[in-house]
Design a protein around this motif. Structure first.
Motif, PDB file in Angstrom:
ATOM      1  N   LYS A 180       0.801  -1.224   0.000  1.00 48.39           N
ATOM      2  CA  LYS A 180       0.000   0.000   0.000  1.00 48.39           C
ATOM      3  C   LYS A 180       0.834   1.274   0.000  1.00 48.39           C
ATOM      4  CE  LYS A 180      -3.640  -2.390   2.576  1.00 48.39           C
ATOM      5  NZ  LYS A 180      -4.482  -2.415   3.794  1.00 48.39           N
ATOM      6  N   SER A 181       2.140   1.124   0.065  1.00 45.34           N
ATOM      7  CA  SER A 181       2.999   2.305   0.170  1.00 45.34           C
ATOM      8  C   SER A 181       3.373   2.907  -1.185  1.00 45.34           C
ATOM      9  CB  SER A 181       4.284   1.943   0.922  1.00 45.34           C
ATOM     10  OG  SER A 181       5.070   1.030   0.161  1.00 45.34           O
ATOM     11  N   LEU A 182       3.061   2.205  -2.283  1.00 47.95           N
ATOM     12  CA  LEU A 182       3.560   2.614  -3.589  1.00 47.95           C
ATOM     13  C   LEU A 182       2.451   3.094  -4.511  1.00 47.95           C
ATOM     14  CD1 LEU A 182       6.068  -0.331  -4.106  1.00 47.95           C
ATOM     15  CD2 LEU A 182       6.599   2.004  -3.420  1.00 47.95           C
ATOM     16  N   ARG A 183       2.786   4.070  -5.337  1.00 50.41           N
ATOM     17  CA  ARG A 183       1.850   4.622  -6.303  1.00 50.41           C
ATOM     18  C   ARG A 183       1.789   3.759  -7.565  1.00 50.41           C
ATOM     19  NH1 ARG A 183       0.450   9.938  -5.734  1.00 50.41           N
ATOM     20  NH2 ARG A 183       0.362  10.204  -8.005  1.00 50.41           N
ATOM     21  N   GLY A 222       4.432   5.636 -26.720  1.00 56.07           N
ATOM     22  CA  GLY A 222       5.347   6.083 -27.749  1.00 56.07           C
ATOM     23  C   GLY A 222       4.982   7.466 -28.257  1.00 56.07           C
ATOM     24  N   GLU A 223       5.900   8.046 -28.992  1.00 49.93           N
ATOM     25  CA  GLU A 223       5.779   9.441 -29.402  1.00 49.93           C
ATOM     26  C   GLU A 223       4.939   9.637 -30.658  1.00 49.93           C
ATOM     27  OE1 GLU A 223       9.839  10.450 -29.865  1.00 49.93           O
ATOM     28  OE2 GLU A 223      10.281  10.463 -27.714  1.00 49.93           O
ATOM     29  N   CYS A 224       4.646   8.557 -31.381  1.00 53.33           N
ATOM     30  CA  CYS A 224       3.910   8.684 -32.647  1.00 53.33           C
ATOM     31  C   CYS A 224       2.640   7.836 -32.588  1.00 53.33           C
ATOM     32  CB  CYS A 224       4.811   8.269 -33.809  1.00 53.33           C
ATOM     33  SG  CYS A 224       6.312   9.269 -33.960  1.00 53.33           S
ATOM     34  N   ASP A 225       2.129   7.431 -33.747  1.00 49.34           N
ATOM     35  CA  ASP A 225       0.917   6.622 -33.786  1.00 49.34           C
ATOM     36  C   ASP A 225       1.140   5.294 -33.064  1.00 49.34           C
ATOM     37  OD1 ASP A 225      -0.315   8.565 -35.281  1.00 49.34           O
ATOM     38  OD2 ASP A 225       0.047   7.572 -37.208  1.00 49.34           O
ATOM     39  N   ILE A 226       0.193   4.935 -32.218  1.00 51.69           N
ATOM     40  CA  ILE A 226       0.300   3.674 -31.492  1.00 51.69           C
ATOM     41  C   ILE A 226      -0.178   2.539 -32.392  1.00 51.69           C
ATOM     42  CG2 ILE A 226      -0.458   2.366 -29.473  1.00 51.69           C
ATOM     43  CD1 ILE A 226       1.432   4.764 -28.918  1.00 51.69           C
ATOM     44  N   LYS A 227       0.713   1.562 -32.611  1.00 50.24           N
ATOM     45  CA  LYS A 227       0.412   0.433 -33.486  1.00 50.24           C
ATOM     46  C   LYS A 227       0.411  -0.901 -32.748  1.00 50.24           C
ATOM     47  CE  LYS A 227       2.334   2.826 -37.508  1.00 50.24           C
ATOM     48  NZ  LYS A 227       3.317   2.775 -38.627  1.00 50.24           N
ATOM     49  N   LEU A 228       0.870  -0.881 -31.487  1.00 48.76           N
ATOM     50  CA  LEU A 228       0.930  -2.117 -30.707  1.00 48.76           C
ATOM     51  C   LEU A 228       0.707  -1.795 -29.236  1.00 48.76           C
ATOM     52  CD1 LEU A 228       1.600  -5.213 -30.714  1.00 48.76           C
ATOM     53  CD2 LEU A 228       3.951  -4.547 -30.130  1.00 48.76           C
ATOM     54  N   ILE A 229      -0.173  -2.574 -28.609  1.00 49.90           N
ATOM     55  CA  ILE A 229      -0.383  -2.469 -27.162  1.00 49.90           C
ATOM     56  C   ILE A 229       0.339  -3.637 -26.498  1.00 49.90           C
ATOM     57  CG2 ILE A 229      -2.088  -2.616 -25.306  1.00 49.90           C
ATOM     58  CD1 ILE A 229      -4.098  -1.415 -27.411  1.00 49.90           C
ATOM     59  N   VAL A 230       1.148  -3.329 -25.511  1.00 52.80           N
ATOM     60  CA  VAL A 230       1.842  -4.355 -24.730  1.00 52.80           C
ATOM     61  C   VAL A 230       1.186  -4.402 -23.356  1.00 52.80           C
ATOM     62  CG1 VAL A 230       4.017  -5.084 -23.696  1.00 52.80           C
ATOM     63  CG2 VAL A 230       4.009  -4.011 -25.957  1.00 52.80           C
ATOM     64  N   LEU A 231       0.656  -5.559 -23.001  1.00 55.07           N
ATOM     65  CA  LEU A 231      -0.033  -5.704 -21.730  1.00 55.07           C
ATOM     66  C   LEU A 231       0.791  -6.546 -20.773  1.00 55.07           C
ATOM     67  CD1 LEU A 231      -2.571  -5.146 -20.062  1.00 55.07           C
ATOM     68  CD2 LEU A 231      -3.574  -7.231 -21.031  1.00 55.07           C
ATOM     69  N   GLY A 232       1.208  -5.926 -19.690  1.00 53.44           N
ATOM     70  CA  GLY A 232       1.937  -6.618 -18.644  1.00 53.44           C
ATOM     71  C   GLY A 232       1.000  -7.074 -17.538  1.00 53.44           C
ATOM     72  N   GLN A 233       1.556  -7.782 -16.612  1.00 49.94           N
ATOM     73  CA  GLN A 233       0.764  -8.379 -15.535  1.00 49.94           C
ATOM     74  C   GLN A 233       0.552  -7.378 -14.403  1.00 49.94           C
ATOM     75  OE1 GLN A 233       1.811 -12.497 -14.262  1.00 49.94           O
ATOM     76  NE2 GLN A 233       2.279 -11.520 -12.315  1.00 49.94           N
ATOM     77  N   ASP A 234       1.600  -7.053 -13.691  1.00 48.15           N
ATOM     78  CA  ASP A 234       1.542  -6.111 -12.582  1.00 48.15           C
ATOM     79  C   ASP A 234       2.965  -5.614 -12.344  1.00 48.15           C
ATOM     80  OD1 ASP A 234       2.706  -7.423  -9.797  1.00 48.15           O
ATOM     81  OD2 ASP A 234       2.012  -8.935 -11.207  1.00 48.15           O
ATOM     82  N   PRO A 235       3.143  -4.546 -11.564  1.00 43.64           N
ATOM     83  CA  PRO A 235       4.487  -3.968 -11.426  1.00 43.64           C
ATOM     84  C   PRO A 235       5.362  -4.596 -10.355  1.00 43.64           C
ATOM     85  CG  PRO A 235       2.889  -2.571 -10.325  1.00 43.64           C
ATOM     86  CD  PRO A 235       2.107  -3.693 -10.963  1.00 43.64           C
ATOM     87  N   ASN A 292      -1.825  -2.181  -9.308  1.00 43.77           N
ATOM     88  CA  ASN A 292      -1.234  -2.056  -7.972  1.00 43.77           C
ATOM     89  C   ASN A 292      -0.040  -2.983  -7.781  1.00 43.77           C
ATOM     90  OD1 ASN A 292      -3.678  -4.060  -7.857  1.00 43.77           O
ATOM     91  ND2 ASN A 292      -2.306  -4.707  -6.204  1.00 43.77           N
ATOM     92  N   PHE A 293       0.787  -2.634  -6.814  1.00 46.10           N
ATOM     93  CA  PHE A 293       1.857  -3.524  -6.357  1.00 46.10           C
ATOM     94  C   PHE A 293       1.283  -4.510  -5.338  1.00 46.10           C
ATOM     95  CE2 PHE A 293       4.251   0.106  -7.852  1.00 46.10           C
ATOM     96  CZ  PHE A 293       5.440  -0.422  -8.337  1.00 46.10           C
ATOM     97  N   PHE A 294       1.824  -5.726  -5.349  1.00 43.82           N
ATOM     98  CA  PHE A 294       1.468  -6.719  -4.349  1.00 43.82           C
ATOM     99  C   PHE A 294       2.615  -6.886  -3.357  1.00 43.82           C
ATOM    100  CE2 PHE A 294      -1.018  -7.870  -8.137  1.00 43.82           C
ATOM    101  CZ  PHE A 294      -2.285  -7.901  -7.593  1.00 43.82           C
ATOM    102  N   VAL A 295       2.330  -7.535  -2.240  1.00 41.76           N
ATOM    103  CA  VAL A 295       3.375  -7.734  -1.226  1.00 41.76           C
ATOM    104  C   VAL A 295       4.445  -8.702  -1.721  1.00 41.76           C
ATOM    105  CG1 VAL A 295       1.964  -7.141   0.777  1.00 41.76           C
ATOM    106  CG2 VAL A 295       1.938  -9.492  -0.098  1.00 41.76           C
ATOM    107  N   HIS A 296       4.052  -9.601  -2.600  1.00 42.09           N
ATOM    108  CA  HIS A 296       4.972 -10.530  -3.250  1.00 42.09           C
ATOM    109  C   HIS A 296       4.529 -10.673  -4.701  1.00 42.09           C
ATOM    110  CE1 HIS A 296       6.419 -11.637   0.714  1.00 42.09           C
ATOM    111  NE2 HIS A 296       5.199 -12.015   1.074  1.00 42.09           N
ATOM    112  N   PRO A 297       5.411 -11.115  -5.595  1.00 39.68           N
ATOM    113  CA  PRO A 297       4.940 -11.446  -6.941  1.00 39.68           C
ATOM    114  C   PRO A 297       3.754 -12.408  -6.833  1.00 39.68           C
ATOM    115  CG  PRO A 297       7.331 -11.493  -6.881  1.00 39.68           C
ATOM    116  CD  PRO A 297       6.869 -11.310  -5.454  1.00 39.68           C
ATOM    117  N   PRO A 298       2.675 -12.180  -7.592  1.00 44.38           N
ATOM    118  CA  PRO A 298       1.440 -12.959  -7.415  1.00 44.38           C
ATOM    119  C   PRO A 298       1.605 -14.465  -7.488  1.00 44.38           C
ATOM    120  CG  PRO A 298       1.004 -11.040  -8.751  1.00 44.38           C
ATOM    121  CD  PRO A 298       2.493 -11.069  -8.545  1.00 44.38           C
TER     122      PRO A 298
END
Length: 226
Positions: free
Chosen positions: A32-35, A42-55, A105-111
């Motif tokens: 809960k301590s992290l934003r 990217g700086e131009c037209d977006i052509k690809l979305i990259v979806l990650g899991q969590d930070p 959000n961040f979790f206390v451990h990797p999920p």
């Protein structure tokens, strides 16, 4: 890096974050301590979305340094991986990629290290509608997902949730013909857009993915970038 959230989207994300923090059952699994890290754009037209899991990275001491999704504001290993993918697609990370996480959000451990609850299912409903709205401005831009745990909360019904399935894996793959490459159709996932599953960086050590990476990227290009 400039601010990548709209004020409205950031407000919604923070409201969800605060609601989850107050959840007596789920809040215990959150750092809960992290934003929330900013998405990368990217700086131009977006052509690809990259979806990650969590930070959430394993080293808790390094989490406070993560200000942008997947650390794409830095020349690290994930950016190098995506640069290789984008090069094969004929686009650029710095110009044509939008990257965000399903779980903000961040979790206390990797999920994957949290065994008491299914983190991916439990937190998905909180974040999915925001993600859909977040990506709405990009029309039919395709998505690549990084890592297998993302697939289960995204696919519908009995659609396979294994990365290797979409890469045509068969046992004894070195000597047998692979199954055809596939992607997750828009109607078969919660995002309502074409999704190409990719392994997350640690899985690149597996010989199968190393051997088939170039071919799968060529499949993505032919399918969505021709």
């Amino acid at each position: 890096m400039s601010k990548m959230w709209s004020a409205q989207m950031e407000d919604r994300a923070n409201q969800i974050l605060e609601q989850l923090k107050q959840d007596r059952r789920l809040g215990r699994y959150m750092d809960k301590s992290l934003r929330i890290p900013q998405p990368y754009r990217g700086e131009c037209d977006i052509k690809l979305i990259v979806l990650g899991q969590d930070p959430t990275v394993k080293d808790a001491g390094k989490r406070q340094d993560i200000k942008t999704v997947l650390n794409l504001d830095k020349n690290g290993s994930v950016r190098a991986y995506l640069a290789g993918v984008c090069n094969g697609l004929g686009i650029s990370v710095s110009e044509n990629v939008y990257a965000t996480n399903l779980y903000k959000n961040f979790f206390v451990h990797p999920p994957t290290q949290i065994e008491e609850v299914d983190i991916f299912q439990e937190f998905a409903s909180a974040w999915q509608s925001l993600l859909i709205d977040e990506l709405a401005e990009f029309g039919r831009v395709p998505v690549i997902t990084l890592g297998e745990p993302l697939l289960a909360p995204l696919v519908k019904n009995d659609i396979p949730a294994k990365v290797r399935y979409y890469w045509g894996y068969v046992s004894e793959w070195k000597t047998r013909r692979l199954n055809p490459f596939q992607y997750i159709r828009a109607e078969d996932n919660q995002l309502g857009r074409v999704v190409f599953p990719f392994p997350h960086q640690p899985s690149l050590r597996k010989e199968f993915y190393k051997a088939k990476m170039k071919d799968y990227i060529a499949f993505v290009k032919k399918t969505s970038f021709a």
